[in-house]
Write a protein that holds these residues in place. Structure first.
Motif, PDB file in Angstrom:
ATOM      1  N   LEU A 249     -35.935 -37.026  12.687  1.00  0.00           N
ATOM      2  CA  LEU A 249     -36.553 -37.199  14.001  1.00  0.00           C
ATOM      3  C   LEU A 249     -36.064 -38.475  14.666  1.00  0.00           C
ATOM      4  N   ASN A 250     -35.967 -39.564  13.904  1.00  0.00           N
ATOM      5  CA  ASN A 250     -35.502 -40.834  14.473  1.00  0.00           C
ATOM      6  C   ASN A 250     -34.054 -40.727  14.951  1.00  0.00           C
ATOM      7  N   GLU A 251     -33.232 -39.941  14.255  1.00  0.00           N
ATOM      8  CA  GLU A 251     -31.860 -39.725  14.709  1.00  0.00           C
ATOM      9  C   GLU A 251     -31.849 -39.028  16.068  1.00  0.00           C
ATOM     10  N   VAL A 252     -32.695 -38.017  16.209  1.00  0.00           N
ATOM     11  CA  VAL A 252     -32.753 -37.269  17.470  1.00  0.00           C
ATOM     12  C   VAL A 252     -33.290 -38.158  18.589  1.00  0.00           C
ATOM     13  N   ILE A 253     -34.274 -39.011  18.272  1.00  0.00           N
ATOM     14  CA  ILE A 253     -34.817 -39.934  19.276  1.00  0.00           C
ATOM     15  C   ILE A 253     -33.719 -40.874  19.776  1.00  0.00           C
ATOM     16  N   LYS A 254     -32.934 -41.424  18.836  1.00  0.00           N
ATOM     17  CA  LYS A 254     -31.852 -42.339  19.226  1.00  0.00           C
ATOM     18  C   LYS A 254     -30.824 -41.629  20.113  1.00  0.00           C
ATOM     19  N   THR A 255     -30.483 -40.382  19.767  1.00  0.00           N
ATOM     20  CA  THR A 255     -29.536 -39.606  20.564  1.00  0.00           C
ATOM     21  C   THR A 255     -30.070 -39.391  21.976  1.00  0.00           C
ATOM     22  N   THR A 256     -31.347 -39.047  22.070  1.00  0.00           N
ATOM     23  CA  THR A 256     -31.962 -38.799  23.376  1.00  0.00           C
ATOM     24  C   THR A 256     -32.024 -40.084  24.201  1.00  0.00           C
ATOM     25  N   GLU A 257     -32.359 -41.198  23.539  1.00  0.00           N
ATOM     26  CA  GLU A 257     -32.401 -42.479  24.251  1.00  0.00           C
ATOM     27  C   GLU A 257     -31.018 -42.864  24.761  1.00  0.00           C
ATOM     28  N   THR A 258     -29.982 -42.521  24.008  1.00  0.00           N
ATOM     29  CA  THR A 258     -28.605 -42.796  24.458  1.00  0.00           C
ATOM     30  C   THR A 258     -28.285 -42.020  25.729  1.00  0.00           C
ATOM     31  N   VAL A 259     -28.718 -40.755  25.762  1.00  0.00           N
ATOM     32  CA  VAL A 259     -28.501 -39.931  26.965  1.00  0.00           C
ATOM     33  C   VAL A 259     -29.243 -40.516  28.160  1.00  0.00           C
ATOM     34  N   VAL A 260     -30.487 -40.932  27.934  1.00  0.00           N
ATOM     35  CA  VAL A 260     -31.297 -41.511  29.021  1.00  0.00           C
ATOM     36  C   VAL A 260     -30.639 -42.785  29.561  1.00  0.00           C
ATOM     37  N   ASN A 261     -30.237 -43.680  28.653  1.00  0.00           N
ATOM     38  CA  ASN A 261     -29.616 -44.949  29.083  1.00  0.00           C
ATOM     39  C   ASN A 261     -28.290 -44.725  29.807  1.00  0.00           C
ATOM     40  N   LYS A 262     -27.580 -43.673  29.434  1.00  0.00           N
ATOM     41  CA  LYS A 262     -26.281 -43.389  30.053  1.00  0.00           C
ATOM     42  C   LYS A 262     -26.420 -42.996  31.509  1.00  0.00           C
ATOM     43  N   TYR A 263     -27.458 -42.228  31.814  1.00  0.00           N
ATOM     44  CA  TYR A 263     -27.559 -41.658  33.155  1.00  0.00           C
ATOM     45  C   TYR A 263     -28.626 -42.305  34.042  1.00  0.00           C
ATOM     46  N   LYS A 264     -29.431 -43.240  33.496  1.00  0.00           N
ATOM     47  CA  LYS A 264     -30.542 -43.749  34.285  1.00  0.00           C
ATOM     48  C   LYS A 264     -30.105 -44.606  35.457  1.00  0.00           C
ATOM     49  N   ASN A 265     -28.901 -45.171  35.411  1.00  0.00           N
ATOM     50  CA  ASN A 265     -28.441 -46.037  36.509  1.00  0.00           C
ATOM     51  C   ASN A 265     -27.420 -45.340  37.419  1.00  0.00           C
ATOM     52  N   MET A 266     -27.293 -44.040  37.281  1.00  0.00           N
ATOM     53  CA  MET A 266     -26.320 -43.328  38.104  1.00  0.00           C
ATOM     54  C   MET A 266     -26.828 -43.149  39.548  1.00  0.00           C
TER      55      MET A 266
END
Length: 502
Positions: free
Chosen positions: A485-502
């Motif tokens: 679960l923590n691996e999936v959370i980290k992956t999802t947070e990476t996606v969020v951080n990548k696109y949040k400033n677009m």
């Protein structure tokens, strides 16, 4: 210090009681008063923490809290002399101690007593590190709370606890109030039952589940409320006990009247049971085969069905071979079963087999078990099936939306995810919460650029991830993989951080 050392010309070290994060505790003999004492030695580097404990203990006078009798200082360390309590901490209890349910309940009520005293102190004292290792039980089953180094008192800002017993708000926000101790109390009591190898009464378990709610607003508001709930439960059980005595007396009269019939029936059942075990012995596979044959002969034999389900659950895996066996017994008689009074229970239990025991439970994209479980659960009239019908329906519907790429629709209806987690939390089932969390993270990680379209969207997604962390903070279950679960959370947070400033 070493065994045999004499401290301050008065205390002779006789043994080591234990080691903590900040100190070592020794057993010593007070040569002046001729009694055993406990000496806690801490490095001067921890002066602030030690004095916090000294301040708290000096203001506490309670039968379940050891007293400080002396304090000694040296160039390198601080020594606190306390009452010596002979006994063992809860973490050292095992099934060999043979604690009865009444003894465990007595221990729990004493823990509540000392916590209630601390919380009602002026100002309140939050213990903040309640765990099995900090609770000593004497030979006469008297409870003592030790190690107040983490206590929150008079506005001190440093807050810590022990992982596994610390509440989510301690871990994530370093905050604590009386409900923090309530959470740790619940976790400690559940472990006490487990260490003693005692099954928890369902009503007591429900009370403890409320204590360990991830959302502190859903816990009891005070320790007094917890104590009141347990005392009311004890009163109800006492009334039930008296009622049962009357019922037993009446039943004995009936038994006398039916004794001959019961004897004949019992003899017949005994012979059949002996035949089955003579054939199967202790082999679970052979026992399952025997139950299957019995069900084929009599599809309404609910006892054989329950025994079969128990055998399938015993190794925590419902295999494809066992699935075929079960179908061979159920499907040929499905018409008769659907008309019977036991079909609600049968369809529910088969559904639960698929839900928790079938397939690869850690495969994030596997919902075949949910689909098969819903086929049976949707037909059940058992009230226990209601929560599974709701959550299962949402899981299947959401998975279809993900496969169809309807990410925009999911994003606009973020409240949908909240309600999905609400179902899991309301049920108190860590596996449901885990599966819902995986489903949501799977959906969010597929949104990609959709996340960055607005600050509101980023905020909602971030809040959702934070809630998932809190709800799964201390999940303990065979079918919950927190590392995955923590691996999936980290992956999802990476996606969020990548696109949040677009």
């Amino acid at each position: 210090m070493h065994i045999g050392d004499i401290v301050n010309n008065r205390y002779k070290i006789s043994g080591i009681i234990g080691h903590g994060a900040l100190s070592t505790v020794y057993k010593a003999f007070d040569m002046k008063l001729c009694i055993d004492v406990a000496i806690k030695e801490s490095d001067n580097a921890y002066y602030a923490e030690v004095m916090r404990e000294v301040t708290v203990l000096n203001e506490c006078r309670h039968q379940h809290i050891p007293r400080i009798t002396d304090i000694l200082y040296s160039d390198t360390s601080i020594l606190i002399i306390e009452d010596y309590i002979e006994g063992k901490n809860i973490g050292e209890i095992s099934a060999n101690d043979a604690l009865s349910g009444k003894q465990i309940f007595k221990i729990i009520m004493q823990i509540l007593s000392v916590l209630e005293y601390l919380h009602n102190h002026d100002p309140p004292i939050i213990y903040a590190d309640l765990k099995p290792g900090n609770i000593i039980i004497s030979k006469d089953f008297k409870v003592y709370l030790v190690d107040f180094g983490a206590a929150v008192y008079r506005g001190n800002k440093e807050i810590w606890g022990t992982y596994g017993y610390a509440s989510p708000e301690q871990v994530l926000t370093c905050s604590a109030d009386v409900r923090t101790d309530i959470y740790s109390f619940g976790k400690t009591c559940i472990e006490l039952y487990g260490l003693s190898n005692k099954k928890i009464n369902r009503n007591i378990y429900n009370i403890l589940l409320k204590c360990i709610s991830a959302d502190r607003d859903k816990r009891y508001k005070s320790i007094s409320d917890v104590r009141h709930s347990l005392e009311e439960l004890k009163k109800r059980n006492r009334r039930k006990h008296y009622f049962n005595i009357i019922t037993i007396i009446l039943s004995l009269l009936i038994i006398v009247f039916l004794q001959q019939l019961i004897r004949e029936s019992s003899l017949e059942n005994y012979v059949e049971t002996e035949k089955m075990y003579d054939i199967t012995g202790d082999n679970p596979g052979k026992r399952a085969e025997a139950y299957i044959l019995s069900l084929k002969d009599n599809p309404s034999d609910i006892q054989s069905f329950r025994s079969l389900i128990y055998e399938y659950k015993s190794d925590f895996v419902f295999s494809e071979e066992e699935e075929r066996e079960l179908k061979s017994a159920v499907y040929p008689n499905i018409g008769k079963l659907k008309k019977s009074s036991i079909y609600g229970e049968i369809s529910y239990e088969i559904g639960i087999l698929y839900w928790y025991y079938y397939g690869e439970v850690f495969d994030l994209h596997n919902i075949d078990n949910i689909r098969k479980a819903m086929y049976w659960i949707s037909q059940s009239s058992d009230e226990r099936a209601d929560i599974y019908k709701k959550v299962g329906g949402r899981i299947l519907n959401s998975q279809n939306m993900i496969k169809e790429g309807s990410s925009g629709d999911i994003l606009k209806n973020i409240e949908y995810f909240d309600s999905l987690l609400d179902f899991g939390e309301e049920n108190g089932n860590p596996v449901i919460i885990y599966r819902c969390s995986i489903l949501i993270l799977s959906a969010v990680s597929r949104l990609g650029p959709e996340i960055g379209k607005s600050e509101e969207t980023v905020g909602k997604v971030s809040d959702m991830i934070k809630r998932i962390k809190i709800l799964n903070a201390h999940s303990e279950n065979e079918h919950v993989n927190l590392d995955k679960l923590n691996e999936v959370i980290k992956t999802t947070e990476t996606v969020v951080n990548k696109y949040k400033n677009m």
